[in-house]
Design a protein around this motif. Structure first.
Motif, PDB file in Angstrom:
ATOM      1  N   LEU A 114       0.826  -1.210   0.000  1.00  0.00           N
ATOM      2  CA  LEU A 114       0.000   0.000   0.000  1.00  0.00           C
ATOM      3  C   LEU A 114       0.857   1.254   0.000  1.00  0.00           C
ATOM      4  CD1 LEU A 114      -2.939  -0.830   2.451  1.00  0.00           C
ATOM      5  CD2 LEU A 114      -2.626  -1.445   0.044  1.00  0.00           C
ATOM      6  N   ASP A 153      -6.379   6.063   7.584  1.00  0.00           N
ATOM      7  CA  ASP A 153      -7.634   6.545   7.006  1.00  0.00           C
ATOM      8  C   ASP A 153      -8.692   5.449   7.001  1.00  0.00           C
ATOM      9  OD1 ASP A 153      -6.506   9.005   6.572  1.00  0.00           O
ATOM     10  OD2 ASP A 153      -6.241   8.757   4.414  1.00  0.00           O
ATOM     11  N   ALA A 176      -5.981   1.396  -2.465  1.00  0.00           N
ATOM     12  CA  ALA A 176      -5.620   0.984  -1.108  1.00  0.00           C
ATOM     13  C   ALA A 176      -6.862   0.726  -0.265  1.00  0.00           C
ATOM     14  CB  ALA A 176      -4.741   2.046  -0.460  1.00  0.00           C
ATOM     15  N   HIS A 207      -2.659   5.554   4.522  1.00  0.00           N
ATOM     16  CA  HIS A 207      -3.738   4.721   3.987  1.00  0.00           C
ATOM     17  C   HIS A 207      -4.399   3.891   5.089  1.00  0.00           C
ATOM     18  CE1 HIS A 207      -3.118   5.880  -0.057  1.00  0.00           C
ATOM     19  NE2 HIS A 207      -2.126   5.079  -0.363  1.00  0.00           N
ATOM     20  N   ARG A 222      -4.890   5.957  -3.554  1.00  0.00           N
ATOM     21  CA  ARG A 222      -5.697   5.836  -2.342  1.00  0.00           C
ATOM     22  C   ARG A 222      -6.927   4.965  -2.561  1.00  0.00           C
ATOM     23  NH1 ARG A 222      -9.878   7.702   0.657  1.00  0.00           N
ATOM     24  NH2 ARG A 222      -9.460   8.135   2.853  1.00  0.00           N
TER      25      ARG A 222
END
Length: 339
Positions: A23, A67, A35, A64, A32
């Motif tokens: 990732l 989040d 990921a 990543h 993103r």
């Protein structure tokens, strides 16, 4: 998914865990959206333990993973990251080539000291956007990464003060466990001779093909109550692809000896009607010392395909047939990308 305990702590992790190196853009870019799709596939498959490091994409992997986990129930996931490298900003376009594509604009300096580890944790909180890290691994101590002379310095810094940082973080409740995240056995022995650790994330040294950890490290872990999280179960791909042209072992093109042994292993697997990747993935989980097996990818389809290799369970009676074709202690490539 079933869980297993980390060392002698009360922390339980899913038997299969997700490693986030890809990732961070390892070898190919990982936008993103891709990921998040891959992490969602891991979550949907029952994986609840996620491992990342500042090194992965020079901060991109942590962003990543943070989040993604920020939107999940806090009680359901376990997170590990790593210490030992401190990131510092560099001008755009000047990041050295560490095999990460489109990384963030940082470079990394090694620091295994008390202050270095404490700073690393604070920086990781900021990149993750999370207020909790469950496990900290000391990343890439050892001669393979640093060479013998330089590693002696780093090891001394860690044993003199870095280990105290981890002990303080654990005793305060900031983390639940700590250990090493490495690709080699000797440094594990060195550290465990001088300190107690909860776990080792060991890549590539306790696999169907490579049993380097068996003779000395596994008995030591059993005596000291130290768990293993096993990564690199496909040994850089060859146990998933088989001995095809261009297959890799330890991040480098496989040599003739490795190709021959994997070919013999593939024949054993074929005789029993299973792809070689299935016993490769299931091998380490047969040992109660292993808390989790780590799989990593940047594609949801690959994650889903690998998860299917866990079922049905391969009979224990099959595994001894692979033993004659193992590599006990092969050299690790000098330019290897570490877990």
């Amino acid at each position: 998914m079933k869980t297993r305990r980390i060392g002698q702590t009360g922390l339980e992790v899913s038997e299969v865990s997700f490693g986030a190196a890809a990732l961070g853009g390892l070898y190919r870019a990982c936008p993103r959206e891709q990921a998040m799709e891959t992490l969602s596939a891991a979550w949907d498959a029952g994986i609840r333990y996620f491992d990342v490091a500042p090194w992965y994409g020079l901060g991109l992997g942590e962003r990543h993973v943070g989040d993604f986990l920020r939107g999940k129930p806090e009680t359901e996931w376990v997170l590990s990251t790593k210490v030992g490298r401190l990131l510092r900003p560099v001008p755009t376009g000047t990041v050295p080539d560490y095999s990460y594509v489109d990384p963030l604009s940082f470079d990394a300096d090694y620091d295994y000291s008390y202050d270095g580890i404490m700073r690393s944790v604070e920086f990781s909180y900021a990149r993750l956007g999370l207020n909790r890290i469950d496990i900290l691994y000391v990343h890439d101590l050892g001669g393979y990464t640093h060479g013998a002379e330089r590693n002696a310095v780093h090891l001394r810094h860690f044993l003199d003060s870095g280990i105290r940082a981890l002990e303080e973080l654990k005793s305060s409740g900031a983390i639940k466990a700590f250990g090493l995240g490495v690709n080699e056995v000797p440094v594990c022995i060195d550290v465990m001779t001088n300190a107690d650790i909860d776990c080792i994330l060991l890549a590539g040294r306790y696999t169907l093909l490579d049993r380097t950890a068996v003779a000395e490290l596994l008995p030591l872990c059993r005596r000291k109550g130290t768990s293993l999280v096993v990564g690199g179960v496909f040994n850089s791909g060859i146990l998933a692809t088989g001995p095809v042209p261009g297959s890799h072992f330890d991040y480098m093109p496989a040599n003739d000896d490795v190709l021959a042994k994997v070919g013999q292993m593939e024949a054993v697997a074929s005789k029993h009607g299973v792809p070689l990747a299935a016993p490769a993935l299931q091998f380490a989980l047969r040992d109660p010392l292993v808390s989790s097996v780590l799989i990593g990818t940047a594609r949801a389809s690959s994650l889903e395909r690998n998860m299917k290799l866990l079922s049905p369970a391969i009979a224990d009676s099959i595994f001894p047939e692979f033993d004659n074709f193992t590599l006990v202690a092969p050299p690790l490539g000098a330019e290897a990308v570490r877990v």
